[in-house]
Design an enzyme around this catalytic site. Structure first.
Site, PDB file in Angstrom:
ATOM      1  N   TYR A 298       0.844  -1.194   0.000  1.00 21.73           N
ATOM      2  CA  TYR A 298       0.000   0.000   0.000  1.00 21.73           C
ATOM      3  C   TYR A 298       0.882   1.248   0.000  1.00 21.73           C
ATOM      4  O   TYR A 298       0.594   2.228  -0.694  1.00 21.73           O
ATOM      5  CB  TYR A 298      -0.900  -0.036   1.233  1.00 21.73           C
ATOM      6  CG  TYR A 298      -1.937   1.056   1.308  1.00 21.73           C
ATOM      7  CD1 TYR A 298      -2.947   1.150   0.357  1.00 21.73           C
ATOM      8  CD2 TYR A 298      -1.916   1.991   2.336  1.00 21.73           C
ATOM      9  CE1 TYR A 298      -3.907   2.136   0.431  1.00 21.73           C
ATOM     10  CE2 TYR A 298      -2.878   2.979   2.425  1.00 21.73           C
ATOM     11  CZ  TYR A 298      -3.869   3.051   1.468  1.00 21.73           C
ATOM     12  OH  TYR A 298      -4.808   4.035   1.555  1.00 21.73           O
TER      13      TYR A 298
ATOM     14  N   CYS B 149      -7.630  10.792   2.250  1.00 26.11           N
ATOM     15  CA  CYS B 149      -6.926   9.509   2.089  1.00 26.11           C
ATOM     16  C   CYS B 149      -5.536   9.700   1.506  1.00 26.11           C
ATOM     17  O   CYS B 149      -4.546   9.234   2.040  1.00 26.11           O
ATOM     18  CB  CYS B 149      -7.734   8.580   1.200  1.00 26.11           C
ATOM     19  SG  CYS B 149      -9.401   8.314   1.807  1.00 26.11           S
ATOM     20  N   HIS B 150      -5.459  10.389   0.366  1.00 26.41           N
ATOM     21  CA  HIS B 150      -4.165  10.528  -0.288  1.00 26.41           C
ATOM     22  C   HIS B 150      -3.866  11.960  -0.671  1.00 26.41           C
ATOM     23  O   HIS B 150      -2.974  12.230  -1.460  1.00 26.41           O
ATOM     24  CB  HIS B 150      -4.080   9.599  -1.498  1.00 26.41           C
ATOM     25  CG  HIS B 150      -4.379   8.180  -1.138  1.00 26.41           C
ATOM     26  ND1 HIS B 150      -5.548   7.571  -1.456  1.00 26.41           N
ATOM     27  CD2 HIS B 150      -3.684   7.288  -0.408  1.00 26.41           C
ATOM     28  CE1 HIS B 150      -5.568   6.346  -0.960  1.00 26.41           C
ATOM     29  NE2 HIS B 150      -4.446   6.155  -0.312  1.00 26.41           N
ATOM     30  N   GLY B 151      -4.662  12.895  -0.120  1.00 26.00           N
ATOM     31  CA  GLY B 151      -4.325  14.308  -0.244  1.00 26.00           C
ATOM     32  C   GLY B 151      -4.604  14.958  -1.583  1.00 26.00           C
ATOM     33  O   GLY B 151      -3.756  15.694  -2.092  1.00 26.00           O
TER      34      GLY B 151
END
Lengths: 442, 185
Positions: A298, B149-151
């Site tokens: 991940y 979550c991932h910006g």
């Protein structure tokens, strides 16, 4: 199946009758009599532990399936019913859920052992490749299983992971809809995930049989990493039973104690609390994280600032394992005799742990709180994003640069002529009391 | 194909060397039939995983946008997915209209993303185009949404401005049917 000559002699009438029709007893007897290098250490015991893990998961899974409802309206409640009302359901579920973690602990140790002792090198490439297939199937099975309780992490894990398919140019979107069975993750998705989660362990079982077949054909590697010459087989090998059945049995008990510790005292330590919230398609958890055993991959996914690039990197991190036998140029198998490579291997293990740690953190968070930093390209240098990138770089460099290059350049230590030599003095100091006795019994 | 091999191995096989025999024809025909049959067997199985008729039947949703106060958004579901319906303030609208297209990762003007006469009303799918999380309303550097979550940062037009998401938030097929009511899908 095994390469060695059969020594089984059917004794009773029924054995004789059976032996000419289905030599299954012979098969078992030959398996137990298999000549095995006598210097296998405890790192080698995880193969046996893994087979017990697979059987445990299949057995507990079958019983859970008798109570589970693969329907979005009932899945979460049926899992809670298993925990509260089904007789012993809590135990079966906790063994199954923690069993998955134990399975991955064991498989990672098993793989690193193979990497360290060069178990993937000729003539054992096929064993390694089949092992990689098993690992890939394990990841798929674990993911599908994690979705089934239909909690928040389950739902959003499924959303994120299926979305990876959508990153494929052109065909991504239609394939994504086909995979989910609808425009979004829904009942159709849950149903098929359940079906596949039930199927794949049996596929794994089949590949495990091939893995062992290849192992018994090519012969086992050992910590010294040398091929045992035919003439030394009697001296350097012992039958699998009782020598390794007892050794593996002892290790298994230790392993099961650790397993039981998790099941009985900290059953939720390896899970995520958010999965006790029913799935809500309209609300994302603050921080979506996979199970611990997927965190390194991940992290690699997040390291690349491009969606499709991230997917390629993540699958590449697993895919590179398949071609490992052809990336390592060294003629020496065991890293015991490769002093330079040994250091790079230890860094590799550390990098794997760092990647796992990074995968569980928010990418923009500071690694060292309060330390001054500066912006590099699209992120702060003092952030998990950049730590992940450095670790990812090493991960791939290890396979594509270090293994091929160091194998050509390093000067390995002198390899012993026999597996006994490093333990006893001289290659033929074999008439010592202990091995000689073992030989007579074998 | 294999005709030359067959003839080299079985020169007595009838046809002169280099010419196809009846046996070659049977091999190829049988092989092609087997492949065809395999595809015909596999196709219904693979196709069964496509969205079922009852799933596809749930393809439209109606919503009265007058319920959305200025400066707010309402999240509705369409096909199991969240849809943001956002009534933007004049200041927000002015800002997204003023942004030069050259500064965008996925260039698209705000007019292309709304319906004429209903410019303040933005209707977009609420899934981040990176990995599908639901971005947070009113957060991020561009006054639109922020995906924790991932910006990924989106502006008030739902266009991607910063972060790993490759595309703007998707504008679904929709139309204003009567006054302020929209029909999505």
């Amino acid at each position: 199946m095994s390469g060695h000559e059969s020594t089984y002699v059917p004794k009773t009438g029924i054995e004789k009758w059976l032996d000419t029709r289905l030599p299954i007893v012979r098969f078992g007897a030959d398996y137990l009599a298999l000549p095995t290098p006598k210097n296998l250490n405890y790192w080698y015991t995880f193969g046996a532990i893994l087979s017990i893990c697979l059987v445990t998961q299949i057995a507990t899974g079958i019983f859970l399936a008798m109570h589970y409802q693969p329907n979005t309206a009932m899945a979460f409640a049926s899992v809670e019913r298993i925990m509260r009302d089904v007789n012993g359901g809590w135990l079966i579920r906790y063994v199954h859920a923690n069993g998955a973690s134990m399975f991955f602990v064991a498989v990672y140790i098993h793989m690193l052992r193979g990497l360290y002792y060069g178990s993937y090198k000729a003539p054992r490439e096929m064993i390694w490749i089949l092992g990689c297939i098993i690992f890939f199937l394990m990841i798929a099975t674990a993911f599908l299983g994690y979705v089934l309780p239909w909690g928040q992490m389950s739902y959003w894990g499924a959303e994120v992971i299926t979305n990876l398919i959508g990153a494929i140019p052109l065909i991504g979107e239609p394939v994504l809809i086909w995979l989910r069975g609808g425009p979004a993750i829904d009942n159709a998705t849950l149903n098929r995930f359940f079906s596949l989660h039930y199927l794949l362990p049996f596929v794994i079982f089949g590949v495990v049989v091939l893995h062992l077949w290849a192992l018994h054909t090519a012969g086992q590697n050992n910590p010294v990493g040398i091929l045992i010459p035919k003439e030394r087989e009697k001296k350097d090998m012992v039958p699998f039973h009782p020598y390794y059945t007892v050794k593996d049995g002892f290790a298994l008990i230790i392993f099961l104690m650790m397993f039981a510790w998790f099941v009985f005292f900290m059953p939720n330590a390896l899970g995520h609390a958010d999965n006790y919230i029913p799935a809500n398609p309209l609300q994302t958890p603050a921080h979506i994280v996979p199970e611990w055993y997927m965190l390194p991959f991940y992290a690699i996914l997040r390291a690349v600032p491009d969606k499709f690039g991230g997917v390629v990197a993540m699958f590449g991190a697993i895919g590179v394992l398949f071609i490992l036998p052809w990336l390592d140029t060294s003629k020496v198998r065991s890293m015991r005799y490769r002093p330079t490579m040994k250091i790079f291997f230890l860094i590799f293990v550390a990098v794997g742990l760092i990647l796992g740690w990074c995968g569980g953190q928010l990418p923009d968070a500071q690694v060292v709180p309060g330390m001054p930093s500066f912006t590099l390209l699209d992120g702060q240098l003092n952030s998990y994003l950049w730590l992940t990138r450095l670790a990812t770089l090493y991960y791939f460099a290890f396979f594509f640069v270090i293994l091929p290059y160091v194998g050509l350049k390093e000067t390995p230590l002198k390899i012993p002529a026999s597996i006994s030599e490093p333990v006893l003095s001289g290659p033929d100091a074999m008439s010592g009391a202990v091995p000689a006795q073992a030989e007579k019994k074998g | 194909m294999a005709e030359s091999v067959v003839n080299a191995e079985h020169p007595e096989g009838g046809a002169p060397e280099g010419e196809a025999t009846r046996r070659d024809f049977i091999h190829i025909a049988a092989g092609a039939a087997a492949v065809g049959a395999g595809v015909m067997v596999a196709w219904p199985l693979i196709n069964s995983m496509n969205p079922a008729a009852d799933t596809l039947a749930l393809s439209t949703t109606e919503f009265d946008t007058s319920k959305v106060a200025e400066g707010m958004q309402v999240v509705i579901t369409w096909q199991g997915k969240p849809v943001f319906v956002r009534n933007r303030t004049a200041a927000e609208l002015q800002k997204v209209l003023a942004d030069p297209m050259s500064s965008l990762k996925d260039p698209q003007s705000d007019q292309d993303r709304t319906k004429p006469g209903h410019e303040p009303m933005l209707v977009v799918l609420g899934n981040c185009t990176h990995l599908g999380c639901i971005p947070t309303f009113g957060a991020g550097d561009y006054g639109g949404w922020f995906c924790p979550c991932h910006g990924s940062h989106y502006d008030a037009s739902g266009r991607i401005r910063k972060g790993p998401a490759p595309k703007n938030l998707v504008v679904p097929e929709y139309a204003f049917t009567a006054g302020s009511t929209i029909k999505i899908g």
